[in-house]
Structures are given as C-alpha cells and as structure tokens.
Design a protein around this motif. Structure first.
Motif, mmCIF file in Angstrom:
data_model
loop_
_atom_site.group_PDB
_atom_site.id
_atom_site.type_symbol
_atom_site.label_atom_id
_atom_site.label_comp_id
_atom_site.label_asym_id
_atom_site.label_seq_id
_atom_site.Cartn_x
_atom_site.Cartn_y
_atom_site.Cartn_z
ATOM 1 N N LEU A 11 13.920 9.692 23.064
ATOM 2 C CA LEU A 11 12.455 10.228 23.300
ATOM 3 C C LEU A 11 11.587 8.771 23.344
ATOM 4 O O LEU A 11 10.731 8.810 24.425
ATOM 5 N N ARG A 12 11.830 7.884 22.663
ATOM 6 C CA ARG A 12 10.984 6.441 22.983
ATOM 7 C C ARG A 12 11.378 6.005 24.295
ATOM 8 O O ARG A 12 10.551 5.468 24.827
ATOM 9 N N VAL A 13 12.740 6.077 24.882
ATOM 10 C CA VAL A 13 12.919 5.528 26.100
ATOM 11 C C VAL A 13 12.375 6.363 27.152
ATOM 12 O O VAL A 13 11.816 5.763 28.148
ATOM 13 N N LEU A 14 12.336 7.624 27.077
ATOM 14 C CA LEU A 14 11.621 8.380 28.033
ATOM 15 C C LEU A 14 10.140 8.009 28.161
ATOM 16 O O LEU A 14 9.641 7.993 29.444
ATOM 17 N N ASN A 15 9.493 8.011 27.004
ATOM 18 C CA ASN A 15 8.084 7.575 27.168
ATOM 19 C C ASN A 15 7.861 6.059 27.553
ATOM 20 O O ASN A 15 6.800 6.154 28.486
ATOM 21 N N GLN A 16 8.676 5.365 27.121
ATOM 22 C CA GLN A 16 8.476 4.089 27.812
ATOM 23 C C GLN A 16 8.668 3.833 29.327
ATOM 24 O O GLN A 16 8.101 3.116 29.803
ATOM 25 N N THR A 17 9.698 4.442 29.866
ATOM 26 C CA THR A 17 10.068 4.426 31.123
ATOM 27 C C THR A 17 8.787 5.304 31.812
ATOM 28 O O THR A 17 8.442 4.743 32.827
ATOM 29 N N MET A 18 8.162 6.296 31.365
ATOM 30 C CA MET A 18 7.364 6.839 32.000
ATOM 31 C C MET A 18 5.771 6.250 32.120
ATOM 32 O O MET A 18 5.352 5.972 33.159
#
Length: 65
Positions: A11-18
């Motif tokens: 979830l953290r990686v998804l948010n950071q990528t966005m």
C-alpha cells in the motif's frame, strides 16, 4: 484465481508511486497544461481512492494492522 496479497508495504509503494507520478507530471507540464492540472490530479486521486476502497473491501484487513 491468483490472488495478490496486500499488505501495508504494498500500500505504501502504491501511494508513493502515485504521488511520484503526479510530481513528475507537474514538473513536465507546460504553461498551457496548467489549466488542466487540477482536474487531472483530481481524476487520478478519485481513481486511486476507488481502487483502494474496492481492494480493501475484498481483502482481509487484518494484515494492515
């Protein structure tokens, strides 16, 4: 069906990528693009929120604690 396990790190990686995507988009936009920036950001955030909400409703949220 091959189910992907979701956890806090993914979830953290998804948010950071966005957010990285939105930052790079902002850095590359031209003066003519500025008028559409807020609308595009809003659309990306809405899609992101919808995806998160859908997936959170489908998976066991115990892994997020």
């Amino acid at each position: 069906m091959n189910e992907t396990r979701y956890n806090a790190e993914k979830l953290r990686v998804l948010n950071q990528t966005m957010f990285d995507f939105l930052l790079r988009l902002q850095q590359c936009s031209t003066l003519g693009d500025k008028q559409f920036e807020a609308m595009f950001e809003y659309a990306v955030h809405q899609d992101h929120f919808g995806l998160l909400l859908k997936r959170l409703n489908e998976v066991d949220t115990q892994d997020f604690i």
